[in-house]
Design a protein around this motif. Structure first.
Motif, PDB file in Angstrom:
ATOM      1  N   ALA A 136      40.142  36.010  35.556  1.00 29.58           N
ATOM      2  CA  ALA A 136      41.393  36.407  36.303  1.00 29.58           C
ATOM      3  C   ALA A 136      41.508  37.490  36.419  1.00 29.58           C
ATOM      4  O   ALA A 136      42.655  38.384  37.674  1.00 29.58           O
ATOM      5  N   LEU A 137      41.925  38.505  35.267  1.00 29.78           N
ATOM      6  CA  LEU A 137      42.361  39.423  35.547  1.00 29.78           C
ATOM      7  C   LEU A 137      42.271  41.188  35.924  1.00 29.78           C
ATOM      8  O   LEU A 137      42.224  41.744  36.569  1.00 29.78           O
ATOM      9  N   GLU A 138      40.860  40.868  35.470  1.00 30.61           N
ATOM     10  CA  GLU A 138      39.787  41.536  36.144  1.00 30.61           C
ATOM     11  C   GLU A 138      39.683  41.246  37.344  1.00 30.61           C
ATOM     12  O   GLU A 138      39.668  42.309  38.423  1.00 30.61           O
ATOM     13  N   ALA A 168      40.833  33.219  22.174  1.00 27.67           N
ATOM     14  CA  ALA A 168      40.245  33.324  23.181  1.00 27.67           C
ATOM     15  C   ALA A 168      41.181  33.268  24.259  1.00 27.67           C
ATOM     16  O   ALA A 168      40.657  32.719  25.648  1.00 27.67           O
ATOM     17  N   TYR A 169      42.380  33.208  24.568  1.00 27.97           N
ATOM     18  CA  TYR A 169      43.341  33.280  24.984  1.00 27.97           C
ATOM     19  C   TYR A 169      43.006  34.292  26.507  1.00 27.97           C
ATOM     20  O   TYR A 169      42.978  34.357  27.758  1.00 27.97           O
ATOM     21  N   LEU A 170      42.732  35.160  25.361  1.00 29.14           N
ATOM     22  CA  LEU A 170      41.823  36.598  26.740  1.00 29.14           C
ATOM     23  C   LEU A 170      41.046  36.392  27.348  1.00 29.14           C
ATOM     24  O   LEU A 170      40.811  36.849  28.764  1.00 29.14           O
ATOM     25  N   VAL A 227      35.186  29.697  23.234  1.00 32.08           N
ATOM     26  CA  VAL A 227      34.928  31.274  23.285  1.00 32.08           C
ATOM     27  C   VAL A 227      33.711  31.467  22.294  1.00 32.08           C
ATOM     28  O   VAL A 227      34.009  31.235  20.995  1.00 32.08           O
ATOM     29  N   SER A 228      32.258  32.142  22.280  1.00 30.39           N
ATOM     30  CA  SER A 228      31.637  32.434  20.712  1.00 30.39           C
ATOM     31  C   SER A 228      32.378  33.864  20.662  1.00 30.39           C
ATOM     32  O   SER A 228      31.330  34.385  19.355  1.00 30.39           O
TER      33      SER A 228
END
Length: 302
Positions: A297-299, A289-291, A223-224
């Protein structure tokens, strides 16, 4: 180039269903000697099912499950494994010393009781009945039982739940010592700072599938996203509406911003507030990064 580490446990294309629910959907995972592998995922992602397959508590519907090149239920395999699960089912009337002696008797070359006490922080507890201990003390006993057989492969499922800060730090130190001796450790935890502190490898799963795997640094690099901190009079709610800003909060004089990417946001901050100072930019932590990896998928689920 680093030497290739021995693979002690392996899931290959592992599939498991519970009725109409898919728990694992072709999961690949390897555990290597001398490494901590953290298995991360939301509740229901398949972590407990993966652990259950590796321990031989569950049978896969399809795919391969092997420990030391053998089926997980083989006696020779079980003698080289230790496990600390979320539910223990330990006889409450037995004293801690009796529990250690009982479990140690099942292993060919167990640790001494003194070593178990030192590693798990059980000073003063040997003559206490298990059922009379606090929740945190019981978790330390469970850890001692998991490591007393000198396992080459150790499963830790949410091991520090209920532990205070000192006990958690002690368990971390013990895990590092075991890994230095060559053990492979599979850790599942909701404390992402714990995974970041201990892990050599991280595997992120979602709905039974592997979505990312690598070192903590490699997962971060996926992730950036960056964290920006500065002292500014700009309103946090206004900054939160800028393109690329995921979150903006005020903490006293400081403005805390999560942005992806960071560079355009930093340029706009400097243009908008000539008096801005104490600017700090940090790369994404493992939690960020995990989030970011699991957010789609959560959305979708929401």
């Amino acid at each position: 180039m680093a030497a290739t580490r021995q693979t002690l446990a392996r899931l290959h294309g592992a599939r498991k269903r519970y009725g109409g629910t898919v728990a694992l959907d072709g999961l690949d995972l390897e555990l290597h000697a001398g490494q901590v592998t953290s298995l991360l995922g939301a509740n229901g992602a398949g972590k407990s099912t993966a652990v259950g397959l590796l321990l031989g508590l569950l049978a896969a519907d399809a795919g391969e499950v092997s420990l030391f090149g053998q089926p997980p239920r083989a006696l020779a395999v079980r003698r080289h494994c230790g496990a600390m699960l979320q539910s223990a089912g330990i006889p409450e009337r037995l004293k801690v010393r009796e529990l250690l002696d009982l479990v140690r008797s099942g292993y060919p070359q167990p640790r001494s009781v003194a070593d178990c006490v030192a590693l798990a922080g059980l000073d003063g507890l040997l003559d206490r009945r298990y059922g009379r201990l606090s929740g945190g003390q019981q978790r330390r006993v469970q850890f001692a039982l998991a490591i007393c057989g000198r396992p080459k492969l150790l499963f830790l499922d949410e091991p520090t739940t209920g532990l205070d800060i000192d006990a958690r730090q002690g368990l971390w130190a013990a895990v590092r010592e075991l890994v230095a001796e060559g053990s492979a450790v599979l850790l599942t935890t909701h404390y992402l700072e714990e995974a970041e502190a201990l892990s050599d490898r991280v595997a992120v799963i979602d709905r039974g599938r592997l979505v990312a795997e690598g070192s903590v640094g490699e997962i971060r690099a996926r992730v950036s996203q960056r964290r920006i901190r500065c002292v500014s009079t700009l309103a946090a709610d206004a900054v939160a509406q800028w393109p690329g800003v995921r979150e903006a909060l005020r903490e006293g004089e400081a403005l805390q911003i999560v942005a992806e990417p960071a560079e355009p946001v930093v340029r706009r901050l400097l243009d908008a507030d000539a008096a801005l100072h104490d600017l700090e930019i940090q790369r994404a932590g493992l939690a960020d990064a995990y989030l970011a990896l699991t957010r789609p998928a959560l959305e979708e689920a929401a």
